[in-house]
Design a protein around this motif. Structure first.
Motif, PDB file in Angstrom:
ATOM      1  N   GLY A 123      -5.013   6.922  -3.316  1.00  0.00           N
ATOM      2  CA  GLY A 123      -4.247   5.809  -2.775  1.00  0.00           C
ATOM      3  C   GLY A 123      -4.253   4.586  -3.684  1.00  0.00           C
ATOM      4  N   VAL A 124      -5.407   4.282  -4.277  1.00  0.00           N
ATOM      5  CA  VAL A 124      -5.511   3.142  -5.197  1.00  0.00           C
ATOM      6  C   VAL A 124      -4.658   3.393  -6.432  1.00  0.00           C
ATOM      7  CG1 VAL A 124      -7.098   2.001  -6.813  1.00  0.00           C
ATOM      8  CG2 VAL A 124      -7.737   2.252  -4.416  1.00  0.00           C
ATOM      9  N   LEU A 125      -4.724   4.609  -6.955  1.00  0.00           N
ATOM     10  CA  LEU A 125      -3.916   4.926  -8.131  1.00  0.00           C
ATOM     11  C   LEU A 125      -2.426   4.854  -7.816  1.00  0.00           C
ATOM     12  CD1 LEU A 125      -6.030   7.808  -9.677  1.00  0.00           C
ATOM     13  CD2 LEU A 125      -5.692   5.508 -10.607  1.00  0.00           C
ATOM     14  N   ARG A 126      -2.042   5.298  -6.645  1.00  0.00           N
ATOM     15  CA  ARG A 126      -0.623   5.226  -6.272  1.00  0.00           C
ATOM     16  C   ARG A 126      -0.187   3.788  -6.011  1.00  0.00           C
ATOM     17  NH1 ARG A 126      -0.379  10.472  -2.356  1.00  0.00           N
ATOM     18  NH2 ARG A 126      -0.134  11.991  -4.016  1.00  0.00           N
ATOM     19  N   THR A 127      -1.079   2.981  -5.472  1.00  0.00           N
ATOM     20  CA  THR A 127      -0.742   1.596  -5.158  1.00  0.00           C
ATOM     21  C   THR A 127      -0.738   0.722  -6.402  1.00  0.00           C
ATOM     22  OG1 THR A 127      -1.657   1.819  -2.932  1.00  0.00           O
ATOM     23  CG2 THR A 127      -1.377  -0.414  -3.766  1.00  0.00           C
ATOM     24  N   PHE A 128      -1.745   0.877  -7.258  1.00  0.00           N
ATOM     25  CA  PHE A 128      -1.909  -0.030  -8.399  1.00  0.00           C
ATOM     26  C   PHE A 128      -1.739   0.617  -9.762  1.00  0.00           C
ATOM     27  CE2 PHE A 128      -4.703  -1.678  -5.017  1.00  0.00           C
ATOM     28  CZ  PHE A 128      -4.071  -2.885  -4.800  1.00  0.00           C
ATOM     29  N   PHE A 184      -7.652  -8.774  -2.786  1.00  0.00           N
ATOM     30  CA  PHE A 184      -6.477  -8.068  -2.274  1.00  0.00           C
ATOM     31  C   PHE A 184      -5.512  -9.001  -1.541  1.00  0.00           C
ATOM     32  CE2 PHE A 184      -9.555  -4.496  -2.527  1.00  0.00           C
ATOM     33  CZ  PHE A 184      -8.830  -3.673  -3.370  1.00  0.00           C
ATOM     34  N   SER A 185      -5.948 -10.225  -1.240  1.00  0.00           N
ATOM     35  CA  SER A 185      -5.104 -11.176  -0.518  1.00  0.00           C
ATOM     36  C   SER A 185      -4.354 -12.133  -1.433  1.00  0.00           C
ATOM     37  CB  SER A 185      -5.956 -11.993   0.456  1.00  0.00           C
ATOM     38  OG  SER A 185      -6.585 -11.159   1.383  1.00  0.00           O
ATOM     39  N   GLU A 230      -6.345   1.233   5.351  1.00  0.00           N
ATOM     40  CA  GLU A 230      -7.454   1.348   6.293  1.00  0.00           C
ATOM     41  C   GLU A 230      -8.771   1.587   5.551  1.00  0.00           C
ATOM     42  OE1 GLU A 230     -10.424   3.471   8.490  1.00  0.00           O
ATOM     43  OE2 GLU A 230      -8.924   4.712   7.516  1.00  0.00           O
ATOM     44  N   LEU A 231      -8.763   2.454   4.542  1.00  0.00           N
ATOM     45  CA  LEU A 231      -9.978   2.729   3.770  1.00  0.00           C
ATOM     46  C   LEU A 231     -10.408   1.510   2.958  1.00  0.00           C
ATOM     47  CD1 LEU A 231      -9.224   6.372   2.567  1.00  0.00           C
ATOM     48  CD2 LEU A 231     -10.935   5.673   4.255  1.00  0.00           C
ATOM     49  N   VAL A 232      -9.451   0.839   2.331  1.00  0.00           N
ATOM     50  CA  VAL A 232      -9.761  -0.369   1.563  1.00  0.00           C
ATOM     51  C   VAL A 232     -10.293  -1.446   2.505  1.00  0.00           C
ATOM     52  CG1 VAL A 232      -8.776  -2.238   0.176  1.00  0.00           C
ATOM     53  CG2 VAL A 232      -8.153   0.114  -0.313  1.00  0.00           C
ATOM     54  N   GLN A 233      -9.677  -1.575   3.661  1.00  0.00           N
ATOM     55  CA  GLN A 233     -10.124  -2.576   4.624  1.00  0.00           C
ATOM     56  C   GLN A 233     -11.557  -2.302   5.064  1.00  0.00           C
ATOM     57  OE1 GLN A 233      -7.844  -2.766   8.268  1.00  0.00           O
ATOM     58  NE2 GLN A 233      -8.459  -4.880   8.629  1.00  0.00           N
ATOM     59  N   ARG A 234     -11.877  -1.059   5.346  1.00  0.00           N
ATOM     60  CA  ARG A 234     -13.221  -0.682   5.793  1.00  0.00           C
ATOM     61  C   ARG A 234     -14.278  -0.917   4.727  1.00  0.00           C
ATOM     62  NH1 ARG A 234     -13.275   5.307   7.471  1.00  0.00           N
ATOM     63  NH2 ARG A 234     -15.255   5.247   6.427  1.00  0.00           N
ATOM     64  N   ALA A 235     -13.964  -0.533   3.487  1.00  0.00           N
ATOM     65  CA  ALA A 235     -14.984  -0.527   2.435  1.00  0.00           C
ATOM     66  C   ALA A 235     -14.940  -1.742   1.511  1.00  0.00           C
ATOM     67  CB  ALA A 235     -14.853   0.752   1.604  1.00  0.00           C
ATOM     68  N   CYS A 236     -13.815  -2.474   1.463  1.00  0.00           N
ATOM     69  CA  CYS A 236     -13.652  -3.494   0.416  1.00  0.00           C
ATOM     70  C   CYS A 236     -13.318  -4.897   0.908  1.00  0.00           C
ATOM     71  CB  CYS A 236     -12.560  -3.065  -0.557  1.00  0.00           C
ATOM     72  SG  CYS A 236     -12.689  -1.381  -1.175  1.00  0.00           S
ATOM     73  N   PHE A 237     -12.579  -5.012   2.010  1.00  0.00           N
ATOM     74  CA  PHE A 237     -12.036  -6.311   2.409  1.00  0.00           C
ATOM     75  C   PHE A 237     -13.090  -7.382   2.663  1.00  0.00           C
ATOM     76  CE2 PHE A 237      -7.405  -6.161   4.058  1.00  0.00           C
ATOM     77  CZ  PHE A 237      -6.992  -5.558   2.894  1.00  0.00           C
ATOM     78  N   ASP A 238     -14.280  -7.022   3.113  1.00  0.00           N
ATOM     79  CA  ASP A 238     -15.270  -8.047   3.444  1.00  0.00           C
ATOM     80  C   ASP A 238     -15.812  -8.791   2.233  1.00  0.00           C
ATOM     81  OD1 ASP A 238     -15.095  -8.029   6.176  1.00  0.00           O
ATOM     82  OD2 ASP A 238     -16.796  -6.698   6.481  1.00  0.00           O
ATOM     83  N   CYS A 239     -15.499  -8.346   1.039  1.00  0.00           N
ATOM     84  CA  CYS A 239     -15.870  -9.095  -0.168  1.00  0.00           C
ATOM     85  C   CYS A 239     -14.669  -9.352  -1.070  1.00  0.00           C
ATOM     86  CB  CYS A 239     -16.934  -8.361  -0.976  1.00  0.00           C
ATOM     87  SG  CYS A 239     -18.543  -8.320  -0.178  1.00  0.00           S
ATOM     88  N   TRP A 266       0.835  -1.201   0.000  1.00  0.00           N
ATOM     89  CA  TRP A 266       0.000   0.000   0.000  1.00  0.00           C
ATOM     90  C   TRP A 266       0.863   1.242   0.000  1.00  0.00           C
ATOM     91  CZ3 TRP A 266      -4.733  -1.304  -1.150  1.00  0.00           C
ATOM     92  CH2 TRP A 266      -5.212  -2.549  -0.765  1.00  0.00           C
ATOM     93  N   ASP A 267       0.366   2.289  -0.629  1.00  0.00           N
ATOM     94  CA  ASP A 267       1.116   3.543  -0.663  1.00  0.00           C
ATOM     95  C   ASP A 267       1.138   4.207   0.703  1.00  0.00           C
ATOM     96  OD1 ASP A 267      -1.683   4.401  -0.840  1.00  0.00           O
ATOM     97  OD2 ASP A 267      -0.848   6.374  -1.297  1.00  0.00           O
ATOM     98  N   SER A 268       0.123   3.914   1.539  1.00  0.00           N
ATOM     99  CA  SER A 268       0.086   4.487   2.887  1.00  0.00           C
ATOM    100  C   SER A 268      -0.829   3.633   3.772  1.00  0.00           C
ATOM    101  CB  SER A 268      -0.454   5.923   2.836  1.00  0.00           C
ATOM    102  OG  SER A 268      -1.840   5.915   2.534  1.00  0.00           O
ATOM    103  N   PRO A 269      -0.651   3.739   5.085  1.00  0.00           N
ATOM    104  CA  PRO A 269      -1.550   3.024   6.000  1.00  0.00           C
ATOM    105  C   PRO A 269      -3.006   3.501   5.851  1.00  0.00           C
ATOM    106  CG  PRO A 269       0.410   3.754   7.174  1.00  0.00           C
ATOM    107  CD  PRO A 269       0.459   4.372   5.802  1.00  0.00           C
ATOM    108  N   ARG A 270      -3.186   4.763   5.497  1.00  0.00           N
ATOM    109  CA  ARG A 270      -4.535   5.320   5.324  1.00  0.00           C
ATOM    110  C   ARG A 270      -5.265   4.618   4.175  1.00  0.00           C
ATOM    111  NH1 ARG A 270      -9.041   7.346   7.264  1.00  0.00           N
ATOM    112  NH2 ARG A 270      -9.948   8.976   6.017  1.00  0.00           N
ATOM    113  N   THR A 271      -4.572   4.371   3.073  1.00  0.00           N
ATOM    114  CA  THR A 271      -5.196   3.682   1.943  1.00  0.00           C
ATOM    115  C   THR A 271      -5.626   2.290   2.372  1.00  0.00           C
ATOM    116  OG1 THR A 271      -3.879   4.907   0.344  1.00  0.00           O
ATOM    117  CG2 THR A 271      -4.861   2.857  -0.422  1.00  0.00           C
TER     118      THR A 271
END
Length: 184
Positions: free
Chosen positions: A147-152, A101-102, A59-68, A52-57
């Protein structure tokens, strides 16, 4: 032997309260019976995670995306009850197929993720309804997109404005503005 006429005639004469009670018991019986069909909910092992480009990215991905879209799904208590279990199982299976993401070999297209975020396609409305923490504010969405653009994606995309259009002054006409598509 009963004729069809007398069989259905019985229901016409049946007290509405009695019919309602029988229907309710039938529904309860059916709900109990469908509990037998239980797709396996679980999390495969985590192979890797993006850098990840930052811990904030993250955290946001985890909150909104990780459960699926990861192997780190948190299943709530109601995931044990059919037919909700079936719905959650289906959402997670489809989500992992499209993006996981895993998994390091997961084909990640930053533009697709950004489009899904900007169009409010993701997270799904019914997921957000039951998981209020997954609802991102506009500022959080902007931060997630960058963050997504910087990461991927590439670094040039992440330095552009979070909106796909930029408002620029028209040369020679004071006070007038036009929208110009950002193609950097």
């Amino acid at each position: 032997m009963l004729s069809g006429r007398s069989f259905f005639g019985k229901f016409k004469r049946m007290d509405k309260t009695k019919l309602l009670k029988r229907s309710a018991w039938g529904l309860v019986g059916m709900l109990l019976l469908i509990q037998v069909i239980r797709p396996t909910l679980g999390n495969p092992s985590i192979s890797a995670e993006p850098k990840w480009d930052s811990p904030r990215t993250r955290e946001l991905v985890q909150r909104a995306c990780f459960d699926c879209h990861s192997n780190q799904v948190r299943y709530p208590w109601y995931s044990q009850v059919a037919p909700v279990r079936w719905l959650l199982w289906n959402h997670v299976q489809e989500g992992r197929e499209k993006l996981n993401f895993s998994q390091p070999d997961s084909d990640v297209d930053a533009d697709d993720i950004v489009e899904a975020i900007r169009s409010n396609e993701m997270p799904l409305w019914d997921y957000s309804l039951l998981h209020p923490a997954s609802r991102l504010t506009p500022a959080e969405k902007d931060s997630l997109v960058v963050g997504v653009l910087r990461t991927f994606g590439n670094e040039a995309d992440s330095n552009s404005e979070s909106d796909s259009t930029k408002v620029v002054d028209k040369p020679g006409r004071a006070g007038e503005r036009e929208e110009k598509e950002d193609r950097d």
